[in-house]
Design an enzyme around this catalytic site. Structure first.
Site, PDB file in Angstrom:
ATOM      1  N   GLN A   1      56.128  34.801  29.663  1.00  0.00           N
ATOM      2  CA  GLN A   1      55.614  35.910  30.426  1.00  0.00           C
ATOM      3  C   GLN A   1      56.272  37.222  30.277  1.00  0.00           C
ATOM      4  O   GLN A   1      57.668  37.314  30.797  1.00  0.00           O
ATOM      5  CB  GLN A   1      55.180  35.782  31.861  1.00  0.00           C
ATOM      6  CG  GLN A   1      54.238  34.441  31.965  1.00  0.00           C
ATOM      7  CD  GLN A   1      53.648  34.020  33.287  1.00  0.00           C
ATOM      8  OE1 GLN A   1      53.787  32.809  33.366  1.00  0.00           O
ATOM      9  NE2 GLN A   1      53.261  34.864  34.044  1.00  0.00           N
TER      10      GLN A   1
ATOM     11  N   ARG B   1      59.710  33.672  32.560  1.00  0.00           N
ATOM     12  CA  ARG B   1      59.732  35.182  32.436  1.00  0.00           C
ATOM     13  C   ARG B   1      60.611  35.558  31.146  1.00  0.00           C
ATOM     14  O   ARG B   1      61.731  34.724  30.951  1.00  0.00           O
ATOM     15  CB  ARG B   1      60.301  35.746  33.549  1.00  0.00           C
ATOM     16  CG  ARG B   1      60.244  37.285  33.540  1.00  0.00           C
ATOM     17  CD  ARG B   1      58.959  38.146  33.781  1.00  0.00           C
ATOM     18  NE  ARG B   1      58.289  37.575  35.005  1.00  0.00           N
ATOM     19  CZ  ARG B   1      57.184  37.451  35.343  1.00  0.00           C
ATOM     20  NH1 ARG B   1      56.052  38.145  34.419  1.00  0.00           N
ATOM     21  NH2 ARG B   1      56.637  37.430  36.536  1.00  0.00           N
TER      22      ARG B   1
END
Ligand code: HSE
Length: 370
Positions: free
Chosen positions: A164, A270
């Site tokens: 992400q 992330r």
């Protein structure tokens, strides 16, 4: 014409929404009122929206909010908590469209992603449901990519690994990643073109800069550049999941209205990209389908899905965050039957989390209402 109040329209998701609405001329069909939580009373120039000068209304003025037919908010959960329940208690019967996650679990709300659940949205509208909430970004992007496998009842379970972008965490995180890029690049620029310095020594220098006290990491707490963070959102009590991982199963099953829960789990990570989320799905089907079958089912699901052929050139050019950023297309590729089990597939997908992952389902919900 319906009167629509916009709250949180200058943030990241909100501004992407407004841009799309301007492009699609959506403002021609509504009476738009713009609210602010902090700068109300101010008049601002917004040349691209119908009224050139906008006077911002107070986003906590319940009298003003009560007069609205529709409220569309991208302001976040805190605003929703402060306003939604009180407004409903006051007897407000308008439509509430929200990007934040906190109303998704309510019985009275419907999660909206019309390419997947248009029929359900129409049914619920007829039943008088008035609260519509966008999905979590990775859930929306997954359903846009492989929703047709769910809709054809082909899935036993899914394991998802996400990659992400920093913007998913918010604008200050995105800025911090850019600062981190700059910090490294400024400090090592003199080494990089010096052929007498070994690349491993440069890597050690970078590592040193990443650990120095001036390295910008106020928001992420750690360097994201040259690294990754396998943790998104808070921990869910009494489980080993993060909230981002928990949402996968809950929201997917709620939006699909499944009678029997389809198990979904994953690891959300992330990574140091600015925009667009990527996901790798490991899927157990309940049938032995060929790769061609799976390709066709996915291809025919909606007009935004593009199948990326499973070869090097197409993959490196089109199965990347940068190839979809700023676009509505959802790219799906690396479709493979796994050696492990004839019913298991892996599939990789990329999509812009600010568009289909956040703003576009809300814009389309608003269009349905007006
Ligand atoms: N929860 C998501 C994230 C936001 O942290 O990336 C959607 O972009």
């Amino acid at each position: 014409m319906k009167t629509v109040g916009f709250i949180g329209w200058r943030g990241m998701v909100g501004s992407v929404l407004i841009k799309r609405m301007i492009k699609k001329k959506d403002f021609d069909n509504i009476n738009a009122i713009f609210f602010s939580t902090s700068q109300y009373g101010e008049t601002i120039n917004h040349f691209s929206i119908k009224n050139k000068f906008l006077t911002l209304e107070n986003a906590y003025d319940f009298k003003k909010l009560y007069e609205l037919d529709i409220i569309l908010t991208c302001q976040g959960s805190e605003y929703t908590n402060k306003v939604y329940f009180k407004l409903r208690q006051m007897g407000w019967k308008g439509y509430w469209i929200d990007a934040a996650s906190n109303l998704r679990t309510l019985k009275e709300s419907l999660i909206v992603l019309d390419p997947i659940n248009l029929k359900d949205i129409k049914q619920k509208l007829n039943l008088g449901i008035k609260t519509f909430v966008g999905c979590n970004c990775t859930v929306s992007l997954m359903l846009m990519a492989i929703g047709s496998l769910f809709k054809n009842n082909l899935i036993d379970w899914i394991f998802i690994s996400t990659y992400q972008a920093a913007s998913g965490a918010g604008s200050k995180f995105m800025k911090e990643l850019i600062l981190q890029m700059g910090y490294i690049s400024q400090n090592i620029s003199s080494f990089i073109n010096n052929s007498s310095i070994n690349i491993i020594d440069i890597e050690r220098q970078i590592s040193k800069y990443m650990n120095d006290p001036y390295f910008p990491k106020k928001n992420f707490h750690v360097p994201l550049i040259n690294s990754l963070i396998p943790w998104i959102d808070k921990k869910i009590k009494n489980t080993n999941q993060t909230k981002e991982e928990w949402k996968g199963q809950f929201e997917t099953n709620k939006i699909l209205n499944t009678k029997k829960i389809i198990p979904i789990d994953g690891t959300c990570v992330r990574i140091p990209t600015l925009r667009s989320h990527s996901q790798s799905f490991t899927i157990k089907l309940n049938k032995n389908l060929s790769v061609n079958n799976v390709n066709n089912i996915i291809l025919n699901s909606n007009k935004w899905v593009k199948i990326i052929p499973n070869n090097f050139d197409d993959t490196i050019n089109y199965l990347t965050p940068s190839s979809v950023s700023g676009k509505l297309n959802i790219h799906v590729g690396r479709i493979k039957k796994l050696n492990i089990d004839k019913n298991c597939f892996s599939i990789f997908s990329v999509g812009d989390q600010l568009l289909w992952g956040a703003s576009e389902p809300l814009r389309r919900m608003l269009k349905l209402l007006i």
